[in-house]
Design a protein around this motif. Structure first.
Motif, mmCIF file in Angstrom:
data_model
loop_
_atom_site.group_PDB
_atom_site.id
_atom_site.type_symbol
_atom_site.label_atom_id
_atom_site.label_comp_id
_atom_site.label_asym_id
_atom_site.label_seq_id
_atom_site.Cartn_x
_atom_site.Cartn_y
_atom_site.Cartn_z
ATOM 1 N N GLN A 58 68.525 105.045 -89.376
ATOM 2 C CA GLN A 58 67.938 104.238 -88.087
ATOM 3 C C GLN A 58 66.558 103.453 -88.375
ATOM 4 O O GLN A 58 66.392 102.150 -88.136
ATOM 5 N N LEU A 59 65.755 104.350 -89.006
ATOM 6 C CA LEU A 59 64.521 103.515 -89.158
ATOM 7 C C LEU A 59 64.545 102.452 -90.503
ATOM 8 O O LEU A 59 63.858 101.284 -90.330
ATOM 9 N N THR A 60 65.525 102.668 -91.264
ATOM 10 C CA THR A 60 65.787 101.846 -92.392
ATOM 11 C C THR A 60 66.469 100.427 -91.748
ATOM 12 O O THR A 60 65.750 99.411 -92.117
ATOM 13 N N ARG B 3 72.470 122.758 -77.796
ATOM 14 C CA ARG B 3 73.669 122.209 -78.003
ATOM 15 C C ARG B 3 73.737 121.377 -79.245
ATOM 16 O O ARG B 3 72.623 120.667 -79.284
ATOM 17 N N LYS B 4 74.683 121.253 -80.078
ATOM 18 C CA LYS B 4 74.698 120.233 -81.062
ATOM 19 C C LYS B 4 75.367 118.840 -80.515
ATOM 20 O O LYS B 4 76.468 118.899 -79.772
ATOM 21 N N ALA B 5 74.926 117.658 -80.707
ATOM 22 C CA ALA B 5 75.496 116.558 -80.479
ATOM 23 C C ALA B 5 75.536 115.627 -81.660
ATOM 24 O O ALA B 5 74.731 115.580 -82.741
ATOM 25 N N TRP B 6 76.637 114.860 -81.549
ATOM 26 C CA TRP B 6 76.930 113.906 -82.832
ATOM 27 C C TRP B 6 76.138 112.610 -82.513
ATOM 28 O O TRP B 6 76.027 112.161 -81.663
ATOM 29 N N GLN B 7 75.802 112.103 -83.501
ATOM 30 C CA GLN B 7 75.005 110.686 -83.414
ATOM 31 C C GLN B 7 75.563 109.842 -84.703
ATOM 32 O O GLN B 7 75.853 110.253 -85.750
ATOM 33 N N ARG B 8 75.583 108.624 -84.414
ATOM 34 C CA ARG B 8 76.312 107.679 -85.485
ATOM 35 C C ARG B 8 75.512 107.556 -86.688
ATOM 36 O O ARG B 8 75.967 107.764 -87.714
ATOM 37 N N ARG B 9 74.011 107.611 -86.532
ATOM 38 C CA ARG B 9 73.368 107.665 -87.765
ATOM 39 C C ARG B 9 72.032 108.652 -87.786
ATOM 40 O O ARG B 9 71.456 108.972 -86.596
ATOM 41 N N ASP B 10 71.718 108.912 -88.772
ATOM 42 C CA ASP B 10 70.482 110.197 -88.788
ATOM 43 C C ASP B 10 69.185 109.006 -88.708
ATOM 44 O O ASP B 10 69.281 107.804 -88.627
ATOM 45 N N SER B 11 68.081 109.944 -88.782
ATOM 46 C CA SER B 11 66.816 109.031 -88.335
ATOM 47 C C SER B 11 66.490 108.249 -89.220
ATOM 48 O O SER B 11 65.910 106.989 -89.139
ATOM 49 N N LYS B 12 66.731 108.710 -90.620
ATOM 50 C CA LYS B 12 66.176 107.680 -91.727
ATOM 51 C C LYS B 12 67.112 106.668 -91.685
ATOM 52 O O LYS B 12 66.608 105.485 -91.953
#
Length: 272
Positions: A21-23, A10-19
């Motif tokens: 978040q790491l930044t 399933r697809k789930a929405w997230q506030r920020r992508d991994s890049k």
């Protein structure tokens, strides 16, 4: 919108992508490291014994300052009057100088955006960037100690504050009114007098009262460097450790500030 795929497909929405978040984590760690480094430098330059002993010292001074020496009030009427005069005359002088600077700094009234406006902005920035105590120290070295040095120091310090707020008000005026007056064949000065000035008068009055209120607070400490006012009495009392006199002077300063706040609030409410 960043979307991640869960284990079940399933697809789930997230506030920020991994890049992103790491930044954010990276800059957060840098901020924490800078804070720890600064705290270590402050700790090395701090005598913590005096810090831990500060509550007992403050309690001892409070006990020595209680009750205030009310009989000393007779010697404070003239200094507090000088303080109010420093704030009032300094504000008036600043407004006289700030009005032309504001008109030269505003984009819609400056004679030249290439030459005049940068000079006006430089005046605004330079007068605002130096504290009134520094101006007082410089002026005392030039014209000598006294009330006049305090008045000039307050005036110079206030020019940038008043001019900045005023030129922003000039740039936000209703252009339709000035265009209507100009269409009648009015000159540049007539447009300014009948189209711009009436629109900025409420802002000018509010700025004047607000700055006067601030200057009352600033003028109370100018005497610490010899620029007259009640700060001179405060400095003398502190030098001889006359804590009951210090307590009374602080009460008088508080009452002067409260009075200035009350007057400025009444004037602002009448304007608005």
């Amino acid at each position: 919108m960043p979307v991640k795929t869960l284990s079940d497909g399933r697809k789930a929405w997230q506030r920020r992508d991994s890049k992103s978040q790491l930044t954010r984590w990276f800059f957060t760690l840098i901020g924490v490291a800078i804070f720890v480094w600064c705290w270590n430098r402050i700790s090395e330059a701090t005598t913590w014994f005096f810090v831990w002993d500060a509550p007992s010292i403050a309690g001892d001074i409070l006990a020595r300052a209680t009750p205030p020496r009310w009989s000393y009030i007779e010697k404070l009427w003239v200094p507090i009057w000088d303080t109010l005069n420093i704030a009032t005359l300094g504000t008036i002088g600043a407004l006289i100088l700030a009005v032309p600077v504001a008109f030269m700094a505003a984009r819609n009234t400056t004679p030249s955006t290439l030459f005049i406006r940068p000079i006006a902005l430089l005046i605004i920035v330079s007068t605002r960037s130096i504290n009134s105590l520094i101006w007082a120290l410089l002026l005392i070295a030039i014209i000598g100690p006294g009330v006049f040095a305090g008045v000039v120091a307050i005036a110079i310090r206030s020019i940038g504050f008043c001019a900045k707020l005023l030129y922003e008000a000039i740039e936000e005026i209703d252009v339709a009114q000035t265009e209507a007056i100009a269409s009648t064949g009015a000159s540049r000065w007539q447009v300014m007098a009948f189209g711009i000035v009436p629109q900025i008068l409420p802002a000018f009055a509010g700025i004047s009262v607000f700055r006067w209120d601030i200057n009352i607070r600033e003028s109370t400490v100018l005497g610490l460097v010899g620029a007259g006012g009640i700060g001179l009495q405060l400095s003398s009392s502190l030098n001889v450790l006359a804590w009951p006199q210090v307590a009374l002077i602080l009460i008088v300063i508080l009452m002067a500030v409260v009075l200035g706040e009350w007057v400025s609030a009444k004037v602002r409410s009448a304007i608005i």
